[in-house]
Design a protein around this motif. Structure first.
Motif, PDB file in Angstrom:
ATOM      1  N   GLY A 152       0.934  -1.272  -0.042  1.00  0.00           N
ATOM      2  CA  GLY A 152      -0.044  -0.030   0.014  1.00  0.00           C
ATOM      3  C   GLY A 152       0.686   1.158   0.076  1.00  0.00           C
ATOM      4  O   GLY A 152       2.011   1.107   0.290  1.00  0.00           O
ATOM      5  N   ALA A 153       0.432   2.304  -0.469  1.00  0.00           N
ATOM      6  CA  ALA A 153       1.081   3.633  -0.616  1.00  0.00           C
ATOM      7  C   ALA A 153      -0.152   4.845  -0.461  1.00  0.00           C
ATOM      8  O   ALA A 153      -1.103   4.513  -1.135  1.00  0.00           O
ATOM      9  CB  ALA A 153       1.902   3.716  -1.690  1.00  0.00           C
ATOM     10  N   ASN A 154       0.209   5.948   0.103  1.00  0.00           N
ATOM     11  CA  ASN A 154      -0.772   7.023   0.077  1.00  0.00           C
ATOM     12  C   ASN A 154      -0.165   8.331  -0.011  1.00  0.00           C
ATOM     13  O   ASN A 154      -0.649   9.276   0.266  1.00  0.00           O
ATOM     14  CB  ASN A 154      -1.983   6.944   0.859  1.00  0.00           C
ATOM     15  CG  ASN A 154      -1.607   7.258   2.395  1.00  0.00           C
ATOM     16  OD1 ASN A 154      -0.368   7.150   2.850  1.00  0.00           O
ATOM     17  ND2 ASN A 154      -2.563   7.626   3.170  1.00  0.00           N
ATOM     18  N   LEU A 155       1.253   8.220  -0.043  1.00  0.00           N
ATOM     19  CA  LEU A 155       1.862   9.478  -0.417  1.00  0.00           C
ATOM     20  C   LEU A 155       2.821   9.385  -1.543  1.00  0.00           C
ATOM     21  O   LEU A 155       3.418   8.302  -1.919  1.00  0.00           O
ATOM     22  CB  LEU A 155       2.882   9.763   0.887  1.00  0.00           C
ATOM     23  CG  LEU A 155       2.071   9.972   2.226  1.00  0.00           C
ATOM     24  CD1 LEU A 155       3.422  10.468   3.151  1.00  0.00           C
ATOM     25  CD2 LEU A 155       1.437  11.341   2.060  1.00  0.00           C
ATOM     26  N   GLY A 156       3.225  10.652  -2.193  1.00  0.00           N
ATOM     27  CA  GLY A 156       4.072  10.527  -3.487  1.00  0.00           C
ATOM     28  C   GLY A 156       3.302  10.036  -4.654  1.00  0.00           C
ATOM     29  O   GLY A 156       2.136   9.823  -4.786  1.00  0.00           O
ATOM     30  N   ASP A 157       3.816   9.564  -5.468  1.00  0.00           N
ATOM     31  CA  ASP A 157       3.693   8.950  -6.440  1.00  0.00           C
ATOM     32  C   ASP A 157       3.217   7.255  -6.304  1.00  0.00           C
ATOM     33  O   ASP A 157       4.284   6.388  -6.269  1.00  0.00           O
ATOM     34  CB  ASP A 157       4.563   8.871  -7.582  1.00  0.00           C
ATOM     35  CG  ASP A 157       3.997   8.173  -9.050  1.00  0.00           C
ATOM     36  OD1 ASP A 157       3.248   7.532  -9.022  1.00  0.00           O
ATOM     37  OD2 ASP A 157       4.614   8.822 -10.044  1.00  0.00           O
ATOM     38  N   ARG A 158       2.071   6.981  -5.944  1.00  0.00           N
ATOM     39  CA  ARG A 158       1.763   5.893  -5.317  1.00  0.00           C
ATOM     40  C   ARG A 158       1.908   4.808  -6.105  1.00  0.00           C
ATOM     41  O   ARG A 158       2.557   3.770  -5.753  1.00  0.00           O
ATOM     42  CB  ARG A 158       0.576   5.769  -4.842  1.00  0.00           C
ATOM     43  CG  ARG A 158      -0.032   7.040  -3.755  1.00  0.00           C
ATOM     44  CD  ARG A 158      -1.417   7.337  -3.649  1.00  0.00           C
ATOM     45  NE  ARG A 158      -2.162   7.422  -5.053  1.00  0.00           N
ATOM     46  CZ  ARG A 158      -3.466   7.628  -5.020  1.00  0.00           C
ATOM     47  NH1 ARG A 158      -4.473   7.238  -4.055  1.00  0.00           N
ATOM     48  NH2 ARG A 158      -3.992   7.967  -6.133  1.00  0.00           N
ATOM     49  N   GLU A 159       1.401   4.962  -7.321  1.00  0.00           N
ATOM     50  CA  GLU A 159       1.654   3.893  -8.430  1.00  0.00           C
ATOM     51  C   GLU A 159       3.015   3.336  -8.692  1.00  0.00           C
ATOM     52  O   GLU A 159       3.325   2.155  -8.658  1.00  0.00           O
ATOM     53  CB  GLU A 159       1.049   4.004  -9.607  1.00  0.00           C
ATOM     54  CG  GLU A 159       1.113   2.896 -10.661  1.00  0.00           C
ATOM     55  CD  GLU A 159       0.116   3.210 -12.097  1.00  0.00           C
ATOM     56  OE1 GLU A 159      -0.815   4.116 -11.820  1.00  0.00           O
ATOM     57  OE2 GLU A 159       0.279   2.364 -12.936  1.00  0.00           O
ATOM     58  N   ARG A 160       4.019   4.540  -8.841  1.00  0.00           N
ATOM     59  CA  ARG A 160       5.288   4.248  -9.148  1.00  0.00           C
ATOM     60  C   ARG A 160       5.911   3.340  -8.030  1.00  0.00           C
ATOM     61  O   ARG A 160       6.778   2.750  -8.184  1.00  0.00           O
ATOM     62  CB  ARG A 160       6.046   5.446  -9.207  1.00  0.00           C
ATOM     63  CG  ARG A 160       7.691   5.484  -9.670  1.00  0.00           C
ATOM     64  CD  ARG A 160       8.158   6.663  -9.676  1.00  0.00           C
ATOM     65  NE  ARG A 160       7.900   7.589 -10.837  1.00  0.00           N
ATOM     66  CZ  ARG A 160       8.508   7.799 -11.918  1.00  0.00           C
ATOM     67  NH1 ARG A 160       9.891   7.064 -11.984  1.00  0.00           N
ATOM     68  NH2 ARG A 160       8.058   8.735 -12.796  1.00  0.00           N
ATOM     69  N   SER A 161       5.477   3.945  -6.767  1.00  0.00           N
ATOM     70  CA  SER A 161       6.216   3.128  -5.320  1.00  0.00           C
ATOM     71  C   SER A 161       5.756   1.782  -5.349  1.00  0.00           C
ATOM     72  O   SER A 161       6.614   0.975  -4.882  1.00  0.00           O
ATOM     73  CB  SER A 161       5.625   4.077  -4.243  1.00  0.00           C
ATOM     74  OG  SER A 161       5.836   5.308  -4.118  1.00  0.00           O
TER      75      SER A 161
END
Ligand code: GSY
Length: 168
Positions: free
Chosen positions: A9-18
């Motif tokens: 999961g990711a919700n900061l920055g470029d989430r898809e790239r991460s």
């Protein structure tokens, strides 16, 4: 090789790239092969709700690392990718959770298997169902993924795994 399942999961920055970069790093690790990846889903934040929406996904891994070694690789990837997380249950640039490792049950300070909160989290179960070895009909948590639960979780497909990353 043994089979394990990870949630990302990711919700900061470029989430898809991460998310894609974290999967690339998992696949580049000796002793880990990435067997299947779910679609990327945008999901409403759970727990601490005053934060941006998450992108979540799941991956089925083949590995000859033991569960603790695999967990440590995942934590290392979070660290190397400069994970930022100031608030517990708050926003983060990347999050990798080990959900399942074969049928192993474990409860230590460092690692609990199966992941103790996975059954309460539609943002984990929906992507996990995409990569379940025996197919979506055989997914053991299907009974929890009712219409109201899915609606409440605000889960929307963001991109297929194999698709071209969106410029946003
Ligand atoms: O436990 C993972 C981090 N996290 C998430 C998440 O990945 N997705 C959603 N939708 N809510 C979350 N709350 C936390 S904490």
């Amino acid at each position: 090789m043994f089979e394990a399942y990870a949630a990302l999961g990711a919700n900061l920055g470029d989430r898809e790239r991460s998310l894609r970069e974290a999967v690339r790093r998992l696949a580049a690790t000796e002793g880990i092969e990435v067997r299947r990846c779910s679609a990327l889903y945008e999901t409403d934040p759970v727990g601490y709700t005053e934060q941006p929406a998450f992108l979540n996904m799941a991956a089925a891994l083949g590995t000859n690392l033991c569960p603790l070694e695999l967990l440590r690789v995942m934590l290392g990837i979070e660290r190397e990718m400069g994970r930022v997380r100031d608030i517990r249950f708050g926003p983060r640039t990347i999050d990798l959770d080990l959900l399942l490792y074969e049928g192993i049950e474990l409860d230590t300070e460092e690692l609990a298997l199966p992941h103790p909160r996975m059954g309460e989290r539609a943002f984990v179960l929906v992507p996990l169902r995409d990569v379940w070895a025996d197919g979506p009909e055989a997914f053991p948590w299907n009974g929890l993924l009712t219409e109201p639960v899915l609606k409440e979780a605000g889960i929307k497909i963001w991109a297929p795994w194999g698709g071209v990353p969106k410029e946003r």
